[in-house]
Scaffold this active site. Structure first.
Site, PDB file in Angstrom:
ATOM      1  N   ARG A  48       0.815  -1.213   0.000  1.00 33.90           N
ATOM      2  CA  ARG A  48       0.000   0.000   0.000  1.00 33.90           C
ATOM      3  C   ARG A  48       0.849   1.264   0.000  1.00 33.90           C
ATOM      4  O   ARG A  48       0.357   2.348  -0.280  1.00 33.90           O
ATOM      5  CB  ARG A  48      -0.921   0.000   1.225  1.00 33.90           C
ATOM      6  CG  ARG A  48      -1.902  -1.154   1.255  1.00 33.90           C
ATOM      7  CD  ARG A  48      -2.573  -1.333   2.602  1.00 33.90           C
ATOM      8  NE  ARG A  48      -3.407  -0.201   2.961  1.00 33.90           N
ATOM      9  CZ  ARG A  48      -3.209   0.562   4.021  1.00 33.90           C
ATOM     10  NH1 ARG A  48      -2.204   0.321   4.822  1.00 33.90           N
ATOM     11  NH2 ARG A  48      -4.013   1.566   4.281  1.00 33.90           N
ATOM     12  N   TYR A  90      -8.640  -5.333   6.485  1.00 33.29           N
ATOM     13  CA  TYR A  90      -8.198  -3.959   6.691  1.00 33.29           C
ATOM     14  C   TYR A  90      -8.755  -3.118   5.540  1.00 33.29           C
ATOM     15  O   TYR A  90      -8.433  -3.351   4.379  1.00 33.29           O
ATOM     16  CB  TYR A  90      -6.665  -3.878   6.715  1.00 33.29           C
ATOM     17  CG  TYR A  90      -6.174  -2.485   7.018  1.00 33.29           C
ATOM     18  CD1 TYR A  90      -5.849  -2.111   8.314  1.00 33.29           C
ATOM     19  CD2 TYR A  90      -6.069  -1.530   6.005  1.00 33.29           C
ATOM     20  CE1 TYR A  90      -5.419  -0.826   8.595  1.00 33.29           C
ATOM     21  CE2 TYR A  90      -5.645  -0.247   6.283  1.00 33.29           C
ATOM     22  CZ  TYR A  90      -5.318   0.104   7.575  1.00 33.29           C
ATOM     23  OH  TYR A  90      -4.914   1.378   7.855  1.00 33.29           O
TER      24      TYR A  90
END
Length: 382
Positions: free
Chosen positions: A172, A347
């Site tokens: 990410r 998440y």
């Protein structure tokens, strides 16, 4: 008129409640806490007047234009760029790792092309497909930058060796060979002018919606409704009958001062001997406001117990069996859909949470119109 039960008054629950209420359904929302908005809950600090994100910083960022339009109908979003600093080895650097970070760390003055080649030589290119966080970091930036910025911080954040965590956590984060220190790459970034709580209030302000604070929706009570959307923990719905899915929780130590405490919103503390992961100074999340005093929070991460607020699901590289067993159990249920970060044990950034909630509500309305069964999971946890 069909009745809908919703467990949780965060973004997932509030958006689904609003969409279905507008479609004519009667919706009852049950929230165990004393407030709405879940972990996005924000409120003014009584002493300083600063808008505080009670459960840690929430910065809105997305490339989904329809999600950006959606939230801007609920609140004025002010421009905000998240510029994170890192304290590593007693020095301050910019994150994410960019050309300034690389040149400062290695004491060089490289051009973008030189830096890209330099990092390529640092990186472990023998790793073809990284599976773990450590492998991803070694292939990403090489050992020196990994040890300085990621190894200790990650160990504190997750309480696990980076060799046990999936590579997806690091994927990410960007790596830049220019001087751009914007933490996110997304096209749309900002902060709601008056915090997140009013957004959720607006969603829940509908004559077809009733909100029950400090009230849990029990599994037995779910039978009172035609359909239930469960945004609480997946394992909690089953009373942890197979065991507890592991989560990390956060503790916040308050710091008060006059003036400006650290000069920026977030500083990560990368060294393992400093027990907290970061300090957030909340007045910097609203740079359009002026405050004489300041309030900050140092964050400590630890394994969540049954009495803690669960924050991050711990999805280990080699441990998906318990989750698979709970998903199989859930698939046997009827008239319930598990949603959101806790309900699907994933998440999720806010924009993804919002997008999936809109998608879930749309799927429900479509299945009802077609007299089809609503899926237990619109987005699979596996």
């Amino acid at each position: 008129m069909k009745s809908i039960g919703i467990a949780g008054a965060g973004f997932s629950g509030a958006i689904i409640a609003n969409e279905l209420a507008q479609a004519g359904y009667k919706v009852a929302v049950f929230e165990p806490r004393s407030h709405i908005a879940g972990n996005c809950f924000s409120a003014r600090d009584a002493l300083s007047g600063v808008m505080v994100h009670k459960y840690g910083p929430h910065i809105f960022h997305t490339d989904k234009e329809h999600v950006w339009r959606y939230v801007n109908q609920l609140s004025v979003f002010k421009p905000y760029v998240n510029r994170v600093k890192a304290n590593a080895g007693g020095k301050i650097y910019s994150l994410p790792i960019n050309l300034h970070t690389i040149n400062q760390f290695f004491g060089k003055a490289m051009s973008p092309t030189e830096a890209a080649e330099f990092i390529r030589q640092q990186a472990d290119n023998s790793i073809a497909e990284p599976e773990t966080f450590e492998q991803q970091a070694m292939k990403f930036v090489g050992e020196a930058l990994y040890r300085a910025f990621f190894a200790g911080y990650t160990q504190k954040q997750w309480g696990l060796s980076p060799t046990e965590l999936p590579a997806s956590i690091l994927k990410r984060l960007p790596l830049r060979f220019n001087y751009d220190d914007n933490y996110f790459n997304h096209q749309f970034q900002g902060m709601p002018e008056h915090g997140y709580t009013p957004l959720v209030e607006k969603l829940l302000d509908h004559p077809n919606i009733t909100v029950h604070l400090e009230t849990k929706l029990s599994r037995a009570k779910c039978a009172d409704f035609d359909h239930v959307f469960w945004s609480g923990p997946l394992d909690a719905y089953f009373d942890f009958s197979l065991g507890h899915l592991p989560y990390r929780t956060l503790e916040f130590k308050e710091i008060r001062a006059s003036g400006d405490y650290q000069g920026t919103a977030v500083i990560n503390y990368c060294d393992p001997e400093i027990l907290y992961t970061r300090i957030s100074e909340h007045k910097h999340f609203a740079p359009w406001e002026q405050h004489a005093d300041t309030v900050c929070f140092a964050e400590y991460s630890r394994q969540a117990t049954q009495d803690d607020e669960p924050y991050y699901p711990v999805r280990l590289v080699n441990d998906k069996q318990l989750l698979s067993d709970y998903v199989a159990l859930a698939q046997q249920e009827q008239a319930i859909t598990f949603v959101g970060r806790l309900g699907t044990y994933r998440y999720l950034d806010m924009d993804v949470t919002i997008d999936e909630a809109l998608q879930t509500a749309k799927t429900f309305l479509q299945t009802q119109a077609a007299k089809q069964a609503m899926p237990v999971f619109v987005i699979s946890p596996l």
